[in-house]
Write a protein that holds these residues in place. Structure first.
Motif, PDB file in Angstrom:
ATOM      1  N   ARG A   1      -0.169   1.891 -10.358  1.00 45.53           N
ATOM      2  CA  ARG A   1      -0.802   3.204 -10.153  1.00 45.53           C
ATOM      3  C   ARG A   1      -2.226   3.205 -10.708  1.00 45.53           C
ATOM      4  NH1 ARG A   1       4.409   6.362 -12.205  1.00 45.53           N
ATOM      5  NH2 ARG A   1       5.426   6.797 -10.208  1.00 45.53           N
ATOM      6  N   GLY A   2      -2.395   2.744 -11.921  1.00 50.39           N
ATOM      7  CA  GLY A   2      -3.715   2.699 -12.539  1.00 50.39           C
ATOM      8  C   GLY A   2      -4.653   1.763 -11.800  1.00 50.39           C
ATOM      9  N   ASN A   3      -4.138   0.633 -11.391  1.00 47.79           N
ATOM     10  CA  ASN A   3      -4.941  -0.343 -10.670  1.00 47.79           C
ATOM     11  C   ASN A   3      -5.430   0.227  -9.336  1.00 47.79           C
ATOM     12  OD1 ASN A   3      -6.056  -2.966 -10.581  1.00 47.79           O
ATOM     13  ND2 ASN A   3      -4.417  -3.640  -9.228  1.00 47.79           N
ATOM     14  N   ILE A   4      -4.551   0.910  -8.635  1.00 41.74           N
ATOM     15  CA  ILE A   4      -4.924   1.523  -7.351  1.00 41.74           C
ATOM     16  C   ILE A   4      -5.964   2.616  -7.576  1.00 41.74           C
ATOM     17  CG2 ILE A   4      -4.052   2.990  -5.479  1.00 41.74           C
ATOM     18  CD1 ILE A   4      -1.418   1.295  -5.702  1.00 41.74           C
ATOM     19  N   ARG A   5      -5.770   3.435  -8.595  1.00 41.99           N
ATOM     20  CA  ARG A   5      -6.731   4.517  -8.874  1.00 41.99           C
ATOM     21  C   ARG A   5      -8.110   3.964  -9.240  1.00 41.99           C
ATOM     22  NH1 ARG A   5      -1.986   7.217 -11.644  1.00 41.99           N
ATOM     23  NH2 ARG A   5      -1.254   8.682 -10.078  1.00 41.99           N
ATOM     24  N   ARG A   6      -8.134   2.815  -9.904  1.00 41.91           N
ATOM     25  CA  ARG A   6      -9.416   2.228 -10.314  1.00 41.91           C
ATOM     26  C   ARG A   6     -10.115   1.469  -9.195  1.00 41.91           C
ATOM     27  NH1 ARG A   6      -6.289   1.193 -14.703  1.00 41.91           N
ATOM     28  NH2 ARG A   6      -5.826  -0.934 -14.046  1.00 41.91           N
TER      29      ARG A   6
ATOM     30  N   GLU B   1     -10.545   6.050  -2.275  1.00 42.13           N
ATOM     31  CA  GLU B   1      -9.814   7.290  -2.540  1.00 42.13           C
ATOM     32  C   GLU B   1      -8.903   7.685  -1.387  1.00 42.13           C
ATOM     33  OE1 GLU B   1     -10.864  11.780  -3.940  1.00 42.13           O
ATOM     34  OE2 GLU B   1     -12.177  10.151  -4.585  1.00 42.13           O
ATOM     35  N   GLU B   2      -9.343   7.480  -0.155  1.00 45.73           N
ATOM     36  CA  GLU B   2      -8.546   7.889   1.006  1.00 45.73           C
ATOM     37  C   GLU B   2      -7.287   7.035   1.189  1.00 45.73           C
ATOM     38  OE1 GLU B   2     -11.743   5.038   2.432  1.00 45.73           O
ATOM     39  OE2 GLU B   2     -11.713   6.825   1.159  1.00 45.73           O
ATOM     40  N   ARG B   3      -7.212   5.879   0.544  1.00 45.88           N
ATOM     41  CA  ARG B   3      -6.029   5.012   0.668  1.00 45.88           C
ATOM     42  C   ARG B   3      -5.109   5.085  -0.545  1.00 45.88           C
ATOM     43  NH1 ARG B   3      -8.317  -0.585   3.249  1.00 45.88           N
ATOM     44  NH2 ARG B   3      -8.828   0.252   5.292  1.00 45.88           N
ATOM     45  N   GLN B   4      -5.554   5.704  -1.597  1.00 41.70           N
ATOM     46  CA  GLN B   4      -4.799   5.694  -2.843  1.00 41.70           C
ATOM     47  C   GLN B   4      -3.405   6.311  -2.716  1.00 41.70           C
ATOM     48  OE1 GLN B   4      -7.053   7.307  -6.092  1.00 41.70           O
ATOM     49  NE2 GLN B   4      -8.687   5.775  -5.865  1.00 41.70           N
ATOM     50  N   ALA B   5      -3.300   7.471  -2.106  1.00 40.47           N
ATOM     51  CA  ALA B   5      -2.010   8.170  -2.036  1.00 40.47           C
ATOM     52  C   ALA B   5      -0.960   7.315  -1.324  1.00 40.47           C
ATOM     53  CB  ALA B   5      -2.169   9.511  -1.327  1.00 40.47           C
ATOM     54  N   LYS B   6      -1.318   6.708  -0.202  1.00 39.62           N
ATOM     55  CA  LYS B   6      -0.360   5.874   0.540  1.00 39.62           C
ATOM     56  C   LYS B   6       0.018   4.635  -0.264  1.00 39.62           C
ATOM     57  CE  LYS B   6       0.509   3.311   4.797  1.00 39.62           C
ATOM     58  NZ  LYS B   6       1.412   2.436   4.102  1.00 39.62           N
ATOM     59  N   ARG B   7      -0.960   4.001  -0.870  1.00 31.53           N
ATOM     60  CA  ARG B   7      -0.679   2.794  -1.651  1.00 31.53           C
ATOM     61  C   ARG B   7       0.209   3.107  -2.853  1.00 31.53           C
ATOM     62  NH1 ARG B   7      -6.528  -0.360  -1.265  1.00 31.53           N
ATOM     63  NH2 ARG B   7      -6.225  -0.999   0.901  1.00 31.53           N
ATOM     64  N   ILE B   8      -0.061   4.209  -3.515  1.00 33.56           N
ATOM     65  CA  ILE B   8       0.785   4.600  -4.654  1.00 33.56           C
ATOM     66  C   ILE B   8       2.190   4.930  -4.174  1.00 33.56           C
ATOM     67  CG2 ILE B   8       1.154   6.418  -6.389  1.00 33.56           C
ATOM     68  CD1 ILE B   8      -1.903   6.350  -6.857  1.00 33.56           C
ATOM     69  N   ARG B   9       2.298   5.648  -3.064  1.00 30.11           N
ATOM     70  CA  ARG B   9       3.621   5.981  -2.508  1.00 30.11           C
ATOM     71  C   ARG B   9       4.389   4.705  -2.156  1.00 30.11           C
ATOM     72  NH1 ARG B   9       1.755   9.543   0.622  1.00 30.11           N
ATOM     73  NH2 ARG B   9       1.559   8.263   2.480  1.00 30.11           N
TER      74      ARG B   9
END
Length: 152
Positions: free
Chosen positions: A98-103, A107-115
């Protein structure tokens, strides 16, 4: 010496000279490097123990059926798999992801990648690592293989 040379000229030591002590810093460094080894889904479901007490080495040598390498060793490293840690490790990897994706992700891909990571580490990994036998175990194995057929 590079890695290829080391692998081409390695040898197994079957008897150790107790008069030639190991360099504790070299052993520590080797164990630190071993801790960096990759594992399935980064779960690292293992631990290792450096045994230096002669009475414990003697007990381990007995478990090794008295093999000369174990009997003459001044230190033994025991690697142990820890399947009981799968929930804790999956949660740790999920938090890291989660932290790695946020960093690092747009931004537009973060929600899908975290999910996706939450599904993988929050649902699939615990499902795959949970111990269950009988019909449920067979169902789990078939389901996991079926899912694997559709993954890229």
């Amino acid at each position: 010496m590079n890695l290829e040379e080391a692998l081409n000229y390695r040898r197994a030591v079957r008897v150790f000279d107790k008069n030639k002590p190991l360099d504790p810093e070299k052993v520590k460094h080797c164990l630190e490097l071993a801790a960096l080894a990759p594992s399935s889904s980064n779960m690292q479901l293992w631990e290792f123990f450096q045994i230096t007490r002669p009475e414990l080495i003697a007990r381990i040598a007995g478990a090794c059926l008295g093999q000369s390498a174990a009997v003459t060793a001044s230190e033994i490293v025991v690697f142990v798999t820890r399947q009981d840690l799968y929930r804790q490790r999956a949660q740790s990897v999920l938090e890291f992801e989660r932290g790695n994706i946020r960093r690092h992700s747009p931004e537009e891909r973060q929600a899908k990648r975290i999910r996706d990571r939450e599904l993988y580490y929050g649902k699939l990994m615990p499902f795959l690592y949970a111990r269950c036998g009988g019909v449920l175990g067979v169902f789990r194995a078939l389901l996991a293989r079926g899912i694997g057929l559709f993954r890229p």
